[in-house]
Design a protein around this motif. Structure first.
Motif, short mmCIF file in Angstrom:
data_model
loop_
_atom_site.label_atom_id
_atom_site.label_comp_id
_atom_site.label_asym_id
_atom_site.label_seq_id
_atom_site.Cartn_x
_atom_site.Cartn_y
_atom_site.Cartn_z
N VAL A 238 0.97 -0.99 0.06
CA VAL A 238 0.03 -0.10 -0.03
C VAL A 238 0.84 1.30 0.21
CG1 VAL A 238 -2.03 1.21 1.18
CG2 VAL A 238 -1.72 -1.22 1.32
N ILE A 239 0.59 2.05 -0.97
CA ILE A 239 1.39 3.57 -1.13
C ILE A 239 0.47 4.49 -0.81
CG2 ILE A 239 3.08 4.64 -2.49
CD1 ILE A 239 3.57 2.05 -4.15
N VAL A 240 0.52 5.26 0.26
CA VAL A 240 -0.30 6.34 0.67
C VAL A 240 0.38 7.77 0.34
CG1 VAL A 240 -1.48 7.02 2.64
CG2 VAL A 240 -0.89 4.49 2.42
N ALA A 241 -0.37 8.63 -0.19
CA ALA A 241 0.13 10.05 -0.27
C ALA A 241 -0.85 11.02 0.29
CB ALA A 241 0.43 10.33 -1.79
N GLY A 242 -0.45 11.72 1.24
CA GLY A 242 -1.32 12.82 1.79
C GLY A 242 -0.86 13.80 2.61
N LEU A 243 -1.45 14.84 2.94
CA LEU A 243 -0.99 15.91 3.62
C LEU A 243 -0.89 15.57 5.22
CD1 LEU A 243 -3.36 18.83 2.44
CD2 LEU A 243 -0.98 18.55 1.99
N ASP A 244 0.20 15.72 5.71
CA ASP A 244 0.37 15.46 7.25
C ASP A 244 -0.21 16.45 7.93
OD1 ASP A 244 2.35 16.96 6.03
OD2 ASP A 244 3.97 16.64 7.47
N GLY A 245 -0.11 17.93 7.54
CA GLY A 245 -0.65 18.83 8.10
C GLY A 245 -1.71 19.70 7.67
N ASP A 246 -2.69 20.13 7.96
CA ASP A 246 -3.71 21.07 7.39
C ASP A 246 -2.99 22.47 7.40
OD1 ASP A 246 -3.97 22.32 9.91
OD2 ASP A 246 -5.85 21.28 10.34
N TYR A 247 -3.69 23.51 7.11
CA TYR A 247 -3.28 24.81 6.77
C TYR A 247 -3.00 25.44 8.36
CZ TYR A 247 -7.75 26.83 8.74
OH TYR A 247 -8.85 27.20 9.60
N MET A 248 -3.53 24.74 9.42
CA MET A 248 -2.81 25.40 10.77
C MET A 248 -1.98 24.77 11.24
SD MET A 248 -5.06 28.06 11.58
CE MET A 248 -4.98 28.04 13.46
N ARG A 249 -1.34 23.52 10.40
CA ARG A 249 -0.20 22.89 10.70
C ARG A 249 -0.55 21.83 11.81
NH1 ARG A 249 5.12 26.38 11.72
NH2 ARG A 249 3.81 27.37 13.28
N ARG A 250 -1.93 21.45 11.73
CA ARG A 250 -2.54 20.49 12.94
C ARG A 250 -2.67 18.93 12.17
NH1 ARG A 250 -3.38 23.26 17.16
NH2 ARG A 250 -4.47 25.18 16.89
N SER A 251 -2.37 17.95 12.73
CA SER A 251 -2.57 16.65 11.97
C SER A 251 -3.89 16.56 11.23
CB SER A 251 -2.41 15.62 13.29
OG SER A 251 -2.79 14.34 12.69
N PHE A 252 -3.65 16.07 9.98
CA PHE A 252 -4.61 16.37 9.03
C PHE A 252 -5.44 14.70 8.89
CE2 PHE A 252 -6.11 18.72 5.09
CZ PHE A 252 -7.50 18.33 5.38
N GLY A 253 -6.43 14.51 9.38
CA GLY A 253 -7.37 13.11 9.04
C GLY A 253 -6.46 12.15 9.81
N ALA A 254 -6.49 10.80 9.29
CA ALA A 254 -5.77 9.82 9.95
C ALA A 254 -4.33 9.59 9.45
CB ALA A 254 -6.55 8.62 9.68
#
Ligand SMILES: Nc1ncnc2c1ncn2[C@@H]1O[C@H](COP(=O)(O)OP(=O)(O)O)[C@@H](O)[C@H]1O
Ligand SMILES: Cc1cn([C@H]2C[C@H](O)[C@@H](COP(=O)(O)O)O2)c(=O)[nH]c1=O
Ligand SMILES: [Zn+2]
Length: 290
Positions: free
Chosen positions: A196-212
């Motif tokens: 499984v190769i997963v690409a995503g944002l680690d942080g949102d625009y507030m630099r808080r953890s984004f999703g899971a």
């Protein structure tokens, strides 16, 4: 540029050439300034069978490419081999701010796996409608057909159980939008033997953890944090600045709303956005009172 022509050969029905790329020199940009930080050495462990024989499986909302069977299950080994018949799945996580090349990297890895004869399918969240639902598209226009789903738990059914069983590699883009990311990745790798190769944002625009996205790091074989270029000074960009005063966490948009920034420009840019929001809120309160 990375092999668009080879991509076309590989995905003859769906691949289209990039149109008016935002960064025409992206390849030179990437090769001249390698922008990624490898947290762990990325293991060169993906084992490729010698002779690829791809055949497309078309579904209602997207294709997968398949060989005869999933090779991730080790054949029954010699007596005493306690690993025999356990699946040899893997999880690789690619994170970073917007424009860091996460989708490009995912696309390359999936393409490479496919060229090596492994059956692959890519899924993205159906929340991201920026480029339509049937493909993932990089910011400079490279495209790959994919499944668009609201939940990863629907992936197996959508693909069809037989097709799912034959899959070797699952690519997941925009992973921050999947609430069931953890359970899906764990089951796919641990029980079903998928890479499984997963690409995503680690942080949102507030630099808080984004999703899971950060939740799956304990499950991962490797984690790669990519960086972009700060749009204000050209230094390495680790963060995504939202240029508008919208405060909801999920806001699908591109360069019109977001830009990659270095730490210094995140702090100063965020201060400007917040000051502007305060002025706007204050003046709208005054209008309501008056
Ligand atoms: N500020 C920037 N820094 C780096 N790349 C950028 C920037 N703005 C646009 N790009 C383009 O975005 C491409 C990366 O796109 P993509 O793989 O879709 O990134 P991600 O999935 O991380 O948002 C780069 O190759 C480059 O052409
Ligand atoms: C920072 C941030 C981003 N988003 C959205 C914006 C885009 O639609 C995607 C990220 O796309 P990319 O492939 O990584 O460029 O996520 C959001 O909803 N909230 C945010 O805080
Ligand atoms: Zn900067």
């Amino acid at each position: 540029m990375f092999a668009v022509s080879r991509m076309k050969a590989l995905f003859p029905l769906q691949i289209s050439l990039p149109v008016a790329p935002a960064f025409p020199n992206a390849a030179a940009f990437f090769s001249a300034a390698p922008k990624f930080t490898l947290f762990f050495n990325f293991p060169a462990v993906i084992q490729f069978p010698a002779s690829p024989s791809l055949r497309p499986i078309m579904g209602s909302s997207g294709p997968a490419y398949s060989r005869v069977q999933n090779r991730n299950f080790r054949p029954a080994g010699a007596a005493g081999d306690s690993t025999a018949s356990y699946p040899s799945g893997e999880i690789h996580v690619i994170v970073g701010p917007m424009f860091a090349g996460k989708t490009t990297s995912l696309l390359r890895r999936v393409q490479s796996e496919s060229e090596n004869g492994r059956s692959v399918a890519v899924v993205k969240s159906d929340k991201d409608t920026r480029y339509g639902l049937d493909s993932i598209v990089t910011h400079d226009g490279l495209k790959l057909p994919c499944w668009s789903l609201p939940k990863l738990s629907m992936f197996r059914q959508s693909l069809g159980v037989d097709s799912y069983n034959q899959l070797d590699v699952i690519g997941i883009d925009e992973a921050q939008f999947f609430g069931d990311l953890y359970d899906f990745c764990r089951e796919a790798a641990d029980q079903d033997g998928k890479t499984v190769i997963v690409a995503g944002l680690d942080g949102d625009y507030m630099r808080r953890s984004f999703g899971a996205v950060l939740d799956i790091i304990p499950l991962a074989d490797s984690v790669t944090k990519l960086t972009a270029r700060c749009e204000l000074c050209g230094k390495r960009a680790f963060f995504t600045l939202r240029k508008t005063d919208e405060t909801k966490v999920e806001l699908i948009a591109g360069a019109d709303v977001y830009m990659p920034v270095c730490r210094q420009h995140y702090v100063s840019g965020q201060a400007v956005v917040e000051a502007t929001r305060a002025v706007v809120e204050e003046s709208s309160e005054r209008v309501q009172i008056g």
